[in-house]
Design a protein around this motif. Structure first.
Motif, short mmCIF file in Angstrom:
data_model
loop_
_atom_site.label_atom_id
_atom_site.label_comp_id
_atom_site.label_asym_id
_atom_site.label_seq_id
_atom_site.Cartn_x
_atom_site.Cartn_y
_atom_site.Cartn_z
N GLY A 54 35.92 53.43 44.90
CA GLY A 54 36.60 54.52 44.22
C GLY A 54 36.17 55.88 44.73
N ALA A 55 34.91 55.99 45.12
CA ALA A 55 34.40 57.27 45.60
C ALA A 55 34.62 57.46 47.09
N ALA A 56 34.45 56.37 47.85
CA ALA A 56 34.44 56.55 49.32
C ALA A 56 35.27 55.52 50.07
N HIS A 57 36.05 54.72 49.37
CA HIS A 57 36.87 53.68 50.02
C HIS A 57 36.01 52.71 50.83
N LEU A 58 34.85 52.37 50.31
CA LEU A 58 33.94 51.47 50.99
C LEU A 58 33.60 50.34 50.05
N PRO A 59 34.18 49.18 50.09
CA PRO A 59 35.31 48.73 50.90
C PRO A 59 36.62 49.34 50.38
N PRO A 60 37.73 49.07 51.07
CA PRO A 60 39.00 49.66 50.64
C PRO A 60 39.33 49.31 49.19
N ILE A 61 39.81 50.29 48.46
CA ILE A 61 40.08 50.13 47.03
C ILE A 61 41.11 49.03 46.75
N LYS A 62 42.10 48.85 47.63
CA LYS A 62 43.11 47.82 47.37
C LYS A 62 42.49 46.43 47.41
N VAL A 63 41.49 46.23 48.25
CA VAL A 63 40.79 44.93 48.31
C VAL A 63 40.03 44.70 47.01
N VAL A 64 39.34 45.72 46.52
CA VAL A 64 38.53 45.58 45.32
C VAL A 64 39.39 45.38 44.08
N THR A 65 40.52 46.07 43.99
CA THR A 65 41.37 45.91 42.81
C THR A 65 41.95 44.50 42.74
N ILE A 66 42.40 44.00 43.86
CA ILE A 66 42.95 42.64 43.89
C ILE A 66 41.85 41.63 43.60
N LEU A 67 40.68 41.81 44.22
CA LEU A 67 39.55 40.91 43.99
C LEU A 67 39.15 40.90 42.52
N SER A 68 39.17 42.06 41.88
CA SER A 68 38.83 42.14 40.45
C SER A 68 39.76 41.28 39.61
N GLY A 69 41.03 41.29 39.93
CA GLY A 69 41.98 40.45 39.21
C GLY A 69 41.79 38.98 39.51
N VAL A 70 41.52 38.65 40.77
CA VAL A 70 41.35 37.25 41.16
C VAL A 70 40.16 36.62 40.46
N ILE A 71 39.03 37.33 40.41
CA ILE A 71 37.85 36.72 39.80
C ILE A 71 37.78 36.95 38.29
N GLY A 72 38.77 37.68 37.76
CA GLY A 72 38.88 37.82 36.30
C GLY A 72 37.97 38.85 35.67
N VAL A 73 37.72 39.96 36.36
CA VAL A 73 36.95 41.04 35.74
C VAL A 73 37.73 41.51 34.52
N ASN A 74 37.04 41.72 33.41
CA ASN A 74 37.67 42.20 32.19
C ASN A 74 38.50 43.44 32.50
N LEU A 75 39.77 43.43 32.10
CA LEU A 75 40.69 44.51 32.44
C LEU A 75 40.24 45.86 31.88
N LEU A 76 39.73 45.89 30.65
CA LEU A 76 39.27 47.16 30.08
C LEU A 76 38.05 47.70 30.82
N LEU A 77 37.14 46.82 31.20
CA LEU A 77 36.00 47.23 32.02
C LEU A 77 36.48 47.78 33.35
N PHE A 78 37.42 47.08 33.95
CA PHE A 78 37.98 47.52 35.22
C PHE A 78 38.60 48.91 35.10
N ILE A 79 39.39 49.13 34.07
CA ILE A 79 40.05 50.42 33.88
C ILE A 79 39.00 51.52 33.67
N GLY A 80 38.00 51.25 32.86
CA GLY A 80 36.94 52.24 32.63
C GLY A 80 36.21 52.60 33.91
N LEU A 81 35.86 51.61 34.69
CA LEU A 81 35.17 51.86 35.95
C LEU A 81 36.06 52.61 36.93
N ALA A 82 37.33 52.25 36.96
CA ALA A 82 38.26 52.94 37.87
C ALA A 82 38.41 54.41 37.48
#
Length: 150
Positions: A69-97
Motif C-alpha cells: 500500500g505504501a510502496a507497491h512492494l509487492p504489487p498491490i494487485k497481487v496482495v489484494t487477490i492473495l488476501s481474498g484467496v487465503i481468506g483474510v477477514n474482509l473488515l481487517l483487509f479494508i482497515g489495513l488498506a
C-alpha cells in the motif's frame, strides 16, 4: 498543480484505491480460477503469487498490505487477490488498506501543502525510492523476527 486541494485528492485516491482493493479481494475469494489466475498470468505475476500463497499467513499478509500500500512492494494487485484467496477477514483487509493507502496519499498531500511546487520534483524522482527502501526494511525485519522465533 493545486496544492490547496491536495487533501481532497488524497481522500478521493484513498477511497478509490480501497474500493479497487476490495474488488481484488472479491476476485481472489470468489473467482480465483475463472478471473484471478488469468489476470495474474497476464501480468506475469502467477509464479510469484503461488509462492506467496503457499507461504503466507495472516501476519505476513498484514505486512504485505502495508508495504504494498505504501510502496507497491509487492504489487498491490497481487496482495489484494492473495488476501481474498487465503481468506483474510474482509473488515481487517479494508482497515489495513485504508491505513496503508491513506498514509501514502496523505503523506504526499501534506508534502505538497507544506512545500508546494518546490517539493514536486523530489516526490517524482526520489520519494518512491525512499518509501520502497522503508518497505523493504520492514519486510526484512519481519522475516528476521519470524525466523528468530521459529
Amino acid at each position: 498543480s493545486k496544492p490547496e486541494r491536495a487533501y481532497r485528492y488524497a481522500l478521493v485516491a484513498t477511497v478509490a484505491s480501497v474500493l479497487g482493493g476490495v474488488a481484488g479481494w472479491f476476485i481472489g475469494h470468489y473467482a480465483y480460477e475463472a478471473v484471478a489466475k488469468p489476470i495474474l498470468e497476464f501480468y506475469g505475476k502467477y509464479d510469484e503469487f503461488e509462492q506467496l500463497r503457499t507461504s503466507s499467513g495472516v501476519g505476513f499478509i498484514v505486512l504485505m498490505l502495508i508495504t504494498s500500500g505504501a510502496a507497491h512492494l509487492p504489487p498491490i494487485k497481487v496482495v489484494t487477490i492473495l488476501s481474498g484467496v487465503i481468506g483474510v477477514n474482509l473488515l481487517l483487509f479494508i482497515g489495513l488498506a485504508i491505513v496503508a493507502r491513506g498514509a501514502r496519499f496523505l503523506l504526499l498531500a501534506w508534502l505538497l501543502r507544506r512545500y508546494g511546487e518546490s517539493i514536486r520534483e523530489f516526490i517524482e524522482k526520489r520519494l518512491g525510492m525512499i518509501v520502497s527502501a522503508g518497505a523493504a526494511a520492514l519486510i526484512l525485519l519481519y522475516i528476521a523476527v519470524r525466523y528468530a522465533h521459529g
